[in-house]
Write a protein that holds these residues in place. Sequence first.
Motif, PDB file in Angstrom:
ATOM      1  N   TYR A  46      10.098   1.321   4.093  1.00 44.64           N
ATOM      2  CA  TYR A  46      10.074   0.895   2.687  1.00 44.64           C
ATOM      3  C   TYR A  46       8.678   0.950   2.057  1.00 44.64           C
ATOM      4  O   TYR A  46       8.531   1.141   0.861  1.00 44.64           O
ATOM      5  CB  TYR A  46      10.634  -0.527   2.567  1.00 44.64           C
ATOM      6  CG  TYR A  46      11.595  -0.698   1.417  1.00 44.64           C
ATOM      7  CD1 TYR A  46      12.951  -0.833   1.654  1.00 44.64           C
ATOM      8  CD2 TYR A  46      11.161  -0.740   0.105  1.00 44.64           C
ATOM      9  CE1 TYR A  46      13.851  -1.006   0.617  1.00 44.64           C
ATOM     10  CE2 TYR A  46      12.051  -0.903  -0.935  1.00 44.64           C
ATOM     11  CZ  TYR A  46      13.397  -1.035  -0.676  1.00 44.64           C
ATOM     12  OH  TYR A  46      14.276  -1.191  -1.708  1.00 44.64           O
ATOM     13  N   GLY A  47       7.646   0.793   2.848  1.00 43.94           N
ATOM     14  CA  GLY A  47       6.286   0.811   2.326  1.00 43.94           C
ATOM     15  C   GLY A  47       5.932   2.084   1.574  1.00 43.94           C
ATOM     16  O   GLY A  47       5.064   2.077   0.697  1.00 43.94           O
ATOM     17  N   PHE A  50       6.121   1.680  -2.067  1.00 41.30           N
ATOM     18  CA  PHE A  50       5.202   0.708  -2.677  1.00 41.30           C
ATOM     19  C   PHE A  50       3.813   1.290  -2.934  1.00 41.30           C
ATOM     20  O   PHE A  50       2.943   0.597  -3.446  1.00 41.30           O
ATOM     21  CB  PHE A  50       5.052  -0.528  -1.783  1.00 41.30           C
ATOM     22  CG  PHE A  50       6.329  -1.300  -1.523  1.00 41.30           C
ATOM     23  CD1 PHE A  50       7.409  -1.246  -2.379  1.00 41.30           C
ATOM     24  CD2 PHE A  50       6.427  -2.101  -0.395  1.00 41.30           C
ATOM     25  CE1 PHE A  50       8.572  -1.972  -2.126  1.00 41.30           C
ATOM     26  CE2 PHE A  50       7.574  -2.843  -0.132  1.00 41.30           C
ATOM     27  CZ  PHE A  50       8.649  -2.772  -1.003  1.00 41.30           C
ATOM     28  N   THR A  54      -0.453   0.415  -5.200  1.00 42.66           N
ATOM     29  CA  THR A  54      -1.700   0.225  -4.455  1.00 42.66           C
ATOM     30  C   THR A  54      -2.633   1.411  -4.623  1.00 42.66           C
ATOM     31  O   THR A  54      -3.840   1.230  -4.773  1.00 42.66           O
ATOM     32  CB  THR A  54      -1.438  -0.040  -2.957  1.00 42.66           C
ATOM     33  OG1 THR A  54      -0.647   1.019  -2.409  1.00 42.66           O
ATOM     34  CG2 THR A  54      -0.751  -1.377  -2.739  1.00 42.66           C
ATOM     35  N   GLN A  95       8.401  -3.680  -8.804  1.00 44.25           N
ATOM     36  CA  GLN A  95       7.488  -3.574  -7.659  1.00 44.25           C
ATOM     37  C   GLN A  95       6.043  -3.458  -8.146  1.00 44.25           C
ATOM     38  O   GLN A  95       5.126  -4.011  -7.536  1.00 44.25           O
ATOM     39  CB  GLN A  95       7.884  -2.382  -6.782  1.00 44.25           C
ATOM     40  CG  GLN A  95       9.217  -2.618  -6.095  1.00 44.25           C
ATOM     41  CD  GLN A  95       9.806  -1.398  -5.414  1.00 44.25           C
ATOM     42  OE1 GLN A  95      10.868  -1.494  -4.852  1.00 44.25           O
ATOM     43  NE2 GLN A  95       9.152  -0.260  -5.461  1.00 44.25           N
ATOM     44  N   THR A  99       2.641  -5.908  -7.163  1.00 51.91           N
ATOM     45  CA  THR A  99       1.332  -5.419  -6.708  1.00 51.91           C
ATOM     46  C   THR A  99       0.251  -5.840  -7.690  1.00 51.91           C
ATOM     47  O   THR A  99      -0.830  -6.291  -7.294  1.00 51.91           O
ATOM     48  CB  THR A  99       1.357  -3.882  -6.555  1.00 51.91           C
ATOM     49  OG1 THR A  99       2.342  -3.545  -5.576  1.00 51.91           O
ATOM     50  CG2 THR A  99       0.005  -3.344  -6.115  1.00 51.91           C
ATOM     51  N   GLY A 120       0.313  -4.430  -0.803  1.00 58.25           N
ATOM     52  CA  GLY A 120       1.330  -3.533  -0.271  1.00 58.25           C
ATOM     53  C   GLY A 120       2.617  -4.233   0.123  1.00 58.25           C
ATOM     54  O   GLY A 120       3.701  -3.656   0.054  1.00 58.25           O
ATOM     55  N   ALA A 121       2.512  -5.490   0.510  1.00 60.36           N
ATOM     56  CA  ALA A 121       3.694  -6.252   0.938  1.00 60.36           C
ATOM     57  C   ALA A 121       4.378  -6.993  -0.222  1.00 60.36           C
ATOM     58  O   ALA A 121       5.586  -7.238  -0.162  1.00 60.36           O
ATOM     59  CB  ALA A 121       3.297  -7.253   2.020  1.00 60.36           C
ATOM     60  N   SER A 161       6.016  -2.847   6.816  1.00 55.57           N
ATOM     61  CA  SER A 161       5.908  -1.479   6.317  1.00 55.57           C
ATOM     62  C   SER A 161       5.050  -1.422   5.056  1.00 55.57           C
ATOM     63  O   SER A 161       4.181  -0.550   4.925  1.00 55.57           O
ATOM     64  CB  SER A 161       7.305  -0.919   6.033  1.00 55.57           C
ATOM     65  OG  SER A 161       7.226   0.395   5.531  1.00 55.57           O
ATOM     66  N   GLY A 162       5.274  -2.346   4.129  1.00 55.28           N
ATOM     67  CA  GLY A 162       4.471  -2.382   2.906  1.00 55.28           C
ATOM     68  C   GLY A 162       3.008  -2.629   3.191  1.00 55.28           C
ATOM     69  O   GLY A 162       2.122  -1.955   2.648  1.00 55.28           O
ATOM     70  N   ALA A 166       1.519   0.947   2.406  1.00 56.64           N
ATOM     71  CA  ALA A 166       0.953   0.834   1.054  1.00 56.64           C
ATOM     72  C   ALA A 166      -0.384   0.105   1.036  1.00 56.64           C
ATOM     73  O   ALA A 166      -1.150   0.243   0.085  1.00 56.64           O
ATOM     74  CB  ALA A 166       1.941   0.121   0.133  1.00 56.64           C
TER      75      ALA A 166
END
Length: 187
Positions: A46-47, A50, A54, A95, A99, A120-121, A161-162, A166
Amino acid sequence: MPSYTARDIASIAGYSVVAGIIFALASHVLVALVGGLGHIGIAAIYGFWFIGGTLVGYIVRKPWSAFLGETIGSIVELLMLSQYSWMLFYYGPAQGIMTELVFMATRYRKWDYKTMMLAGAAPVIAAYPWDCLVSPYYPACRDPGYPLHLHITIIGLMLISGAIVAGVLVKAAVDAAVKAGVLRVSQ
């Protein structure tokens, strides 16, 4: 609204398109590779969705650049015939706001790994509820009997992952490009 220079606008536009292409590649290629694992497989990558916020936020470093990066990136993904179609009208802006809030909390002055990992998360806060409550791809998680441990596992994988893709990877890539002299970030 901040006053953007012509360079800022070009950076926002250009790097948002790059993010959108990466979003589309993730949607078409990575999903095909891990889609058989369901929501857990998608959560692990998923990151990649995102990075618009970032990447653009880290390069431009001005208010609303992260929001614009994620939002424009999602429009580019949409134009590349993403299977997520109409949902991108929510995902990108929502999203991007998450961020943006992280960078806003630092007053656009702190760009270390911790900040980038949080940035990123943070979009998970907007993405996971939408996945479960609205997205046609994960109807099982709307079921009241859906196991709590699966919710926790999916959210945990999305956060990791984020933070890594990201956050850490975006910072490392941008820092390497700056060090090589091929990119300048705003100060």
